[in-house]
Design an enzyme around this catalytic site. Sequence first.
Site, PDB file in Angstrom:
ATOM      1  N   ASP A 242      -8.018   5.841  -2.714  1.00  0.00           N
ATOM      2  CA  ASP A 242      -7.210   4.703  -2.268  1.00  0.00           C
ATOM      3  C   ASP A 242      -6.748   3.911  -3.483  1.00  0.00           C
ATOM      4  OD1 ASP A 242      -5.971   2.647  -1.010  1.00  0.00           O
ATOM      5  OD2 ASP A 242      -7.672   2.048   0.236  1.00  0.00           O
TER       6      ASP A 242
ATOM      7  N   CYS B 272       0.813  -1.216   0.000  1.00  0.00           N
ATOM      8  CA  CYS B 272       0.000   0.000   0.000  1.00  0.00           C
ATOM      9  C   CYS B 272       0.845   1.264   0.000  1.00  0.00           C
ATOM     10  CB  CYS B 272      -0.952  -0.011   1.198  1.00  0.00           C
ATOM     11  SG  CYS B 272      -0.139  -0.098   2.803  1.00  0.00           S
TER      12      CYS B 272
ATOM     13  N   HIS C 213      -2.457   0.588   6.948  1.00  0.00           N
ATOM     14  CA  HIS C 213      -2.743   0.907   5.554  1.00  0.00           C
ATOM     15  C   HIS C 213      -2.321   2.339   5.263  1.00  0.00           C
ATOM     16  CE1 HIS C 213      -4.584   0.164   1.730  1.00  0.00           C
ATOM     17  NE2 HIS C 213      -5.498   1.114   1.862  1.00  0.00           N
TER      18      HIS C 213
END
Length: 672
Positions: free
Chosen positions: A485, A424, A468
Site C-alpha cells: 500500500d 490513493c 481505497h
Amino acid sequence: MIARLTGMAGRLTRDKADTLLLLLAAVMVLAPHFGHLPLWTSATVCLTLFWRGAITLRGSRLPPMWLLLPVSLLAMGGVYLTFRTLLGREPGVTMLALLLTFKLLEMHARRDLFVVIFLSFFLLLTNFFYSQSILTALAMIATIIVLLSAQITFQFTGSVPPLAARLKLAGRVFLIAAPLGVLLFVGFPRIQGPLWGLPGDAGGKSGMSDTMSPGSMTSLALSEEVAFRARFDGAAPPQEQLYWRGPVLSNYDGRTWSRIGRPLHPVAQLRLARQLAWKGPSYPYEVTLEPGRRQFLFMLELSDPGPSVDGGNPAYTAELEQLVGASSDKRMRYTSVAHPNHVAQPGLEPEVLERWLQLPQGFNPRTLRYAAQIQALRAERGDDVAIATVLDMFRKGFEYTLEPGRLGRDEIDEFLFDTRKGFCEHFSGSFVYVMRAAGLPARVVNGYQGGERNPVDGYYTVRQSDAHAWSEVWLGPQRGWTRVDPTAAVAPERIRTSLAQTLPQVAPFGLQGLADLARDQTSWLAQMRFGISAMNNAWNQWILDYNPNRQQDFLRALAAAFGDWRLLAGLALCAGLVWWMKYRRTERARDPVDAAYLAFCRQLARHGVDKAPDEGPLDLAQRVRQLKLPHEKIVAMTGFLTLYGALKYGAPAAQREDNPVARLNSLLKQSR
C-alpha cells in the site's frame, strides 16, 4: 395569532372542521412525495389543496364537472409528456397524487369522503418505494393516525368529541391492529427479492466502479454514505489489516485502469482454491452490503472462496475477486472467514504472469527511465529492496490530498516528478506502473480500508469515504501475491484511523467545533451518533432485510424456545398477571352498585336462575321467592333486589339511608 386561530377553529361548523381535518391528512400523505414528484406536479398539488381549503373556509360551491374534467385530462397528458409512459413507478405515483387532490374537489356524497381516505392510504403505502428508513415509518404511523381520526370523525351522527379525543381513539385503533401486523410480518411466508420495488424502476447507487482514473476515488471520498456494515464473530483484526477487497484492475491504457477478470468455471475455481494457503489467526465475519448496482462482494483480505450469500451464488475470478451472478441493487448479507496472513497463487506460470507486466507504448518516458534504475537495483539486491526504494521516494516530498490538480497525457510522469500531490489512486497506479516497468508483475486493487466500530452494537460501519486503492505485487513462487500500500508510506495515519481524521474538513457556517466534537469518539455527540447508527442497523437487519432465510432461522429459534416448558410457564404467568391487573382495574372503575348487582346475578346463575336481558330487579325478586332456599337467604336476596332497584331508579327512602352501598354489599354477603 394562536389565540386567533383557536377562536377561528371554534367558530367553524362541523362540516368545515371535518373537511379541514381531511385536508390535513391529505397534506401529510402528499408532503413526502414532493421530493421526487415533477416540479409542475408539486405546484399543481399545492394550488389544488389551497383552492380546496379556500372553498371550505368561504363556504363556496365546489367546481363543476365541466371544469374538473379538462383539468384532469391536461394533468394526465402532462404525466405522459414528462415520463413518455403511463406505466411504472414514477408515472403511477404521480397520477395517484393528482387523482387524490382532484378528488378533494369532487366530494358530493359520503361515499366520496371514504374514496379520498382509501386513496390516501394507498398513496401513503407508495412512500416505501422511495424510503424505508425508521423516520419514514414513524412519519407514516403519524399520518395513519390522522387519517383514522378523519375516518372516525365522519362516523359520528351527533356531537363530535374534541380532536384530541379522536386522535387518542385512532391511536388505540392502531395499537389494536399493530399486533396482527407484527404477527403477519413475522410469520407470513417471505418472497425472494425486494418487496418495495418495481422491475426496472430501482435506480440503485453505483458506489465503487470497476475502473479507476485520476479523481475517481476522490469523488467517493467526499461521500458519507454507508457502503456496508460488518460484524466479527469474536475478535476483530487490527485496524491496519482491514482491507476490504473489491475489483482488481489489471489493464491500463495510459489513462484508466480496468478489470480483466471473468468468473471461472467451477473446476477452475476448485483449482484456484488449492493455490491459497492460510496461516496465522482467522476471523469469521458477516457483511451486510447496502443496495447499489454492483457485482462485487467486498471481502476482507484474504477470505475463503465461496462465501455464504443470501440469495446468490458467488464465483471467484483468476484475480481473486468474489462476484455474484448478476449486478445486484438490493441489500445483501454474506458470511466468510478472513485470513490476514496468507499465501496467494505462488505457483503461477510465467506466461500467465505476462498479463500483469503489460504497459501501453508511448507514455511516461521519465517514469520508464526511473523504472530501469529500479530494475537494476532489483537484479542486484532483490525485490524487497526495490519495493522499499520506491516507497522511500513516496515518503520524501509527496503530499496526500483530495485536491491533487489535473494531470496531462503523461500523468504518471507529472505526478511522480512535477506535482507530487495525489490521492490513493495516484499512489497505487503509479506504483504498479513502476513495478511493471521494472519487470515485477503488479496490479491495482480497489476496495475499502478501515471502518468505524460502533461500541453500541459492535458493527463496523464502512462508508464510501473509506474507499481505497492499493497495489499487489507477485513476489515469486514462495510468497505469491503480496499487498503493498503506497498510501501507507505517505499517510500512515490514513490506514490506522480514517480519512476524516487524516484530512479533516473545514466545517461551514462556523460549525468547526461541532464537527470536531462529532469526530471525538468519546464525546456525547459521537455517542448519540453511535446510538442512532445502531438503531438504523437493527432496522436494516431485522425489518428491511427480513428475508426467507432469516425468517426460517428466526422461526426455528422461536420453535426451539417454545419447546422449553419454563418459557411457556413464564409466558402463561405473565399473561395471567396482566389479565388479573386488568380485571382488578375494571372492577375498581365500575360503579359499586352495578358491581354488586353483577356479583348477585352470578350467584343466582349458580342456583339455576339466569337473568333475562329485559328483566328488572322486581321481576327477578318474584323468581327468587320461588327458590327452595332457607328463609333467611330468600329474605336477604329479595332485600338486595329491592334496595338495588331503589338505588338505581331513585326511590327517595333509599337515597336518604346512610351508606346504602355498604347495606347493599351486606345483603349480598348474607345471600351467599
